[in-house]
Design an enzyme around this catalytic site. Structure first.
Site, PDB file in Angstrom:
ATOM      1  CB  ILE A  70     -18.035  18.391-113.104  1.00  0.00           C
ATOM      2  CG1 ILE A  70     -19.382  18.373-111.210  1.00  0.00           C
ATOM      3  CG2 ILE A  70     -17.413  19.370-112.336  1.00  0.00           C
ATOM      4  CD1 ILE A  70     -20.210  17.416-111.742  1.00  0.00           C
ATOM      5  CE1 TYR A  71     -14.417  22.324-112.686  1.00  0.00           C
ATOM      6  CE2 TYR A  71     -13.773  23.641-115.045  1.00  0.00           C
ATOM      7  CZ  TYR A  71     -13.079  22.885-114.103  1.00  0.00           C
ATOM      8  OH  TYR A  71     -12.344  21.868-114.266  1.00  0.00           O
ATOM      9  CB  ALA A  72     -21.543  26.430-113.990  1.00  0.00           C
ATOM     10  CE  LYS A 131     -10.606  19.388-116.127  1.00  0.00           C
ATOM     11  NZ  LYS A 131     -11.152  20.824-116.103  1.00  0.00           N
TER      12      LYS A 131
END
Length: 326
Positions: free
Chosen positions: A60-62, A88
């Site tokens: 989900i990061y960026a 993750k």
């Protein structure tokens, strides 16, 4: 750099993990302070030079670009066999049905997408980012077990949940002969210590490695009270985590500053040394947008706090609303 066995495993990790949420492309509605690839690569390279072998990111990061940037840099700068790479799953990656969560469908789809973005055949640690109230934990644990048995992950971990949920997941895995979690990425620092009530004792009992996130409380522990940064001004998650308890937290932050001045060390050394002396804390996750932040953090390994100093830092803490688990 110091290294430690990762919980009840034989895997060696550096005493600090580089959190890669700081790297990626700026997305609408996302963090506005992330570094693009050109500015991310020197920090990843410097982390490796300092002996850090543990890197943590998330799908989900960026919107996946953190994984892409991290994967390319590690491929260029590191020996894959020495690196411990974590990512993750859980966050919503697309709109519509099956866009996130911990269903078998989502997990088996997202691990392949993460591996493609990271440019690797496997991750060393695959972490569930949050608890999924809409999927039976049995379904989640069996899917994670199959990810490990397929060779796409070496170990599995969890993050940000209540202790009863984590215990339930451990029990379900043990009862069915499935892979158990080896780590807990939980919210823990000098101004947020609610994890000490249930989660940390559980992790100690089960020999689970703790990898605390937000070890510096998004920088609040190491800045003057009046000082602001682009992140402190724009990061709404930080405000949600800490603004409600700011008056009580300020007293502890002032004690960090006082002890740092007395010791003649940066405040970051005090805040991280406090975490490093905690039972079963393997590797706090440190973020960096500047080389100096990374270098200062690693310097904390040279600081050992006395029992009196630990008491001085801890004694003003008051109960806080739970943040992280939901």
């Amino acid at each position: 750099m110091d290294y430690i066995k990762f919980g009840n495993t034989g895997m060696d990790v550096s005493r600090f993990c580089l959190g890669c949420m700081s790297f990626g492309e700026v997305m609408p509605g996302g963090h506005q302070w992330v570094l693009d690839e050109e500015n991310s690569r020197p920090i990843i390279k410097r982390a490796l030079e300092l002996g850090i072998n543990f890197f943590d990111t998330a799908n989900i990061y960026a919107n996946g670009t953190s994984e892409e940037i991290t994967g390319r840099a590690l491929k260029d700068f590191a020996n894959r066999d020495e690196i411990v790479l974590a990512t993750k799953v859980w966050g919503r990656m697309h709109q519509g049905p099956n866009g996130g969560g911990l269903s078998r469908k989502s997990i088996l789809s997202e691990i392949d997408k993460s591996l493609k973005r990271l440019g690797t055949d496997y991750v060393d640690l695959y972490i569930i980012h949050r608890w999924d109230y809409n999927t039976p934990i049995e379904e989640t644990m069996e899917a994670l077990h199959d990810v490990v048995k397929s060779g796409k992950a070496r170990y599995i971990g969890a993050s940000a949940m209540f202790a009863w949920q984590f215990q339930k997941a451990l029990h379900v895995a043990e009862k069915n002969g499935w892979t158990r979690f080896v780590s807990m990425q939980n919210h823990l620092n000098l101004i947020y210590r609610e994890e000490e009530r249930e989660m940390m004792p559980l992790c100690k009992d089960q020999k689970i490695a703790s990898t605390p996130y937000s070890p510096l409380a998004s920088g609040r522990l190491i800045r003057d009270w009046s000082e602001t940064t682009q992140r402190s001004e724009s990061d709404q998650i930080q405000k949600m985590k800490y603004d409600a308890t700011a008056d009580a937290d300020r007293l502890i932050i002032e004690r960090v500053a006082a002890l740092a001045e007395k010791r003649g060390v940066p405040r970051i050394h005090i805040a991280l040394a406090w975490l490093l002396q905690k039972d079963n804390v393997a590797a706090p996750i440190i973020g960096a947008t500047k080389l100096s932040q990374l270098e200062d953090a690693v310097g904390a390994l040279s600081v050992k706090l006395s029992p009196e100093e630990i008491s001085f830092l801890e004694e003003l803490y008051v109960p806080h609303p739970v943040v992280g688990a939901s």
